[in-house]
Design an enzyme around this catalytic site. Sequence first.
Site, short mmCIF file in Angstrom:
data_model
loop_
_atom_site.label_atom_id
_atom_site.label_comp_id
_atom_site.label_asym_id
_atom_site.label_seq_id
_atom_site.Cartn_x
_atom_site.Cartn_y
_atom_site.Cartn_z
N GLY A 40 -3.77 23.63 -4.74
CA GLY A 40 -2.46 22.63 -4.73
C GLY A 40 -2.68 21.82 -6.36
O GLY A 40 -3.67 21.94 -7.24
N ASP A 41 -1.66 22.19 -7.07
CA ASP A 41 -2.11 20.76 -8.44
C ASP A 41 -0.38 20.55 -8.41
O ASP A 41 0.89 21.07 -8.26
CB ASP A 41 -1.96 21.90 -9.01
CG ASP A 41 -2.67 20.59 -10.48
OD1 ASP A 41 -3.84 20.30 -10.45
OD2 ASP A 41 -2.62 20.77 -11.07
N SER A 42 -0.45 18.93 -8.85
CA SER A 42 1.24 18.61 -9.65
C SER A 42 0.66 18.01 -11.05
O SER A 42 -0.54 17.18 -11.35
CB SER A 42 0.81 16.94 -9.04
OG SER A 42 1.31 17.87 -7.47
#
Length: 194
Positions: free
Chosen positions: A70-72
Amino acid sequence: MLILASQSASRKAMLEAAGVPFEARGSSVDEAEIRRELIGVPGGEVALILAEAKALAVSVGAPGRLVLGGDSLVEVCGRLFDKPASRADAARHLAFFSGQTMHLHSAAILVRDGVPAWRHVETAKLRVRALSPDFIESYLAQEWPAVGACVGVFRIEAMGVQLFEHIEGSHFTVLGMPLLALLAALRTQGEIAT
């Protein structure tokens, strides 16, 4: 059991609250190096590429296991922002965000044996109210260093909610993961009950 390729407290809390069994393993991916190669790439795509790099790195040591990356990223006025490097950097970010619309891109990808099985990105739009220098100083006095680990320099579940006048998009996306889409993918992959 699912492997989360992250030590993100927020992502761990979301999976735990949703009743998804998982094991967390951090990845050693050099995100800054990858981002340098992606100048001009739209924010949502950058978040997906970073999420995939993390999942692939962890997948190498987990044959047969499903790995979640995941990444934001925050995008404001076409400029991408990651976590602030220091309190002074956080103050600069907040001053830049003042009165602007923040696009928060949250990406997730599932990988098994080095092969992507599913990928998804969602974007939330957050309208930042006008922030005075006094408010920024007071906010950081209370929220630093906790928000130093947060893209956008806020925790929506804490005082960070005061930064905004309007939010459009999923609460889970704002927290850092497109959880509803991920849960559907985990059911499809047989990781959780249908």
